[in-house]
Enzyme design. Sequence first.
Site, mmCIF file in Angstrom:
data_model
loop_
_atom_site.group_PDB
_atom_site.id
_atom_site.type_symbol
_atom_site.label_atom_id
_atom_site.label_comp_id
_atom_site.label_asym_id
_atom_site.label_seq_id
_atom_site.Cartn_x
_atom_site.Cartn_y
_atom_site.Cartn_z
ATOM 1 N N ASP A 29 63.821 3.503 -129.592
ATOM 2 C CA ASP A 29 64.307 2.196 -130.039
ATOM 3 C C ASP A 29 65.564 2.350 -130.903
ATOM 4 O OD1 ASP A 29 64.267 -0.544 -130.166
ATOM 5 O OD2 ASP A 29 62.826 -0.650 -131.819
ATOM 6 N N GLY A 30 66.397 1.307 -130.885
ATOM 7 C CA GLY A 30 67.541 1.263 -131.795
ATOM 8 C C GLY A 30 68.906 1.413 -131.148
ATOM 9 N N GLY A 66 70.587 -0.843 -129.510
ATOM 10 C CA GLY A 66 71.386 -2.051 -129.773
ATOM 11 C C GLY A 66 71.950 -2.022 -131.190
ATOM 12 N N HIS A 83 73.040 1.996 -125.252
ATOM 13 C CA HIS A 83 72.148 2.528 -124.210
ATOM 14 C C HIS A 83 72.775 3.781 -123.580
ATOM 15 C CE1 HIS A 83 69.603 -0.882 -124.758
ATOM 16 N NE2 HIS A 83 70.415 -1.757 -124.194
ATOM 17 N N SER A 131 60.297 -1.912 -121.129
ATOM 18 C CA SER A 131 58.968 -2.520 -121.234
ATOM 19 C C SER A 131 58.843 -3.741 -120.320
ATOM 20 C CB SER A 131 58.695 -2.936 -122.685
ATOM 21 O OG SER A 131 59.434 -4.105 -122.996
ATOM 22 N N LEU A 185 57.162 21.191 -117.539
ATOM 23 C CA LEU A 185 57.074 19.908 -118.251
ATOM 24 C C LEU A 185 56.862 18.735 -117.282
ATOM 25 C CD1 LEU A 185 57.593 18.193 -120.894
ATOM 26 C CD2 LEU A 185 59.982 18.097 -120.165
#
Length: 246
Positions: free
Chosen positions: A24-25, A27, A41, A69, A135
């Site tokens: 998040d963050g 923007g 982004h 999401s 992974l």
Amino acid sequence: MNSSDAVYDLDTAGLPKHVAIIMDGNGRWAKSRLLNRIKGHERGADTVRMVVRTSREIGIGVLTLYAFSSENWQRPPSEVAALMRLLKRFLKSEEAEMCDNNIRFNAIGDIARMPADVRQILQHIIRLTADNDGLLLNLALSYGARDEITAMVRALAAKAASGELEAADISAELIADHLYTRKMPDPDVLIRTSGEMRVSNFLLWQIAYTEIFVTQTLWPDFSREEYLSILRDFQKRDRRFGRVEL
Ligand code: IPE
Ligand code: IPE
Ligand code: MG
């Protein structure tokens, strides 16, 4: 591996099997520089590359990244389109690296809702990397935990209605087996960047006993050093799972 950094402090036996990240963050990162949100982004995609590389190097089993999401569809169409464009660019640019580094790629969420061209490349890379056993990079796209749980309940109800299942057969294991994350261990660590103290509909069932780390750092600024420092802090936490020390 860069031996001059904090990797040497990590106890390789006590690494999390599964790390989940709410990225998040982007923007806010852009806004603070008077840039368009899309620039945030774009820079965020570089942090994704760093986190994937670091996770692979140190031997994390599963890395689940919350990239889009079910609620993010409500953003302006121009931002949604830019995110889809960036996702395509990211997948294309990482395809070779995933193959070369034994990374298995997977996507969780309502993938049917993704644009056809994105779906196509997702399926291509999932197939291409299916036999890798390093992974597991698990990208959450059009993902919502309530949708996931609803789909699980529907699947179990259909099995019960058809007589394949008795109500008494429903267990926590069976539920976990009908989620997108079936066969994956629950996350040991959940990281959220940019300071919000909420889970925003991410892995609600799976994080029952996950250790949560919220950092003020905005996702584009999240560094390898901070990631390793969170993993070191995780190794100092006392996970009691409701029990007491004897
Ligand atoms: C996270 O950054 C990326 C996505 C949700 C796709 P945001 O776009 O939510 O950034 P902020 O929260 O507005 O700063
Ligand atoms: C969560 O971030 C979703 C992703 C990181 C993909 P949001 O920015 O969408 O969450 P809220 O709106 O702050 O809860
Ligand atoms: Mg946000």
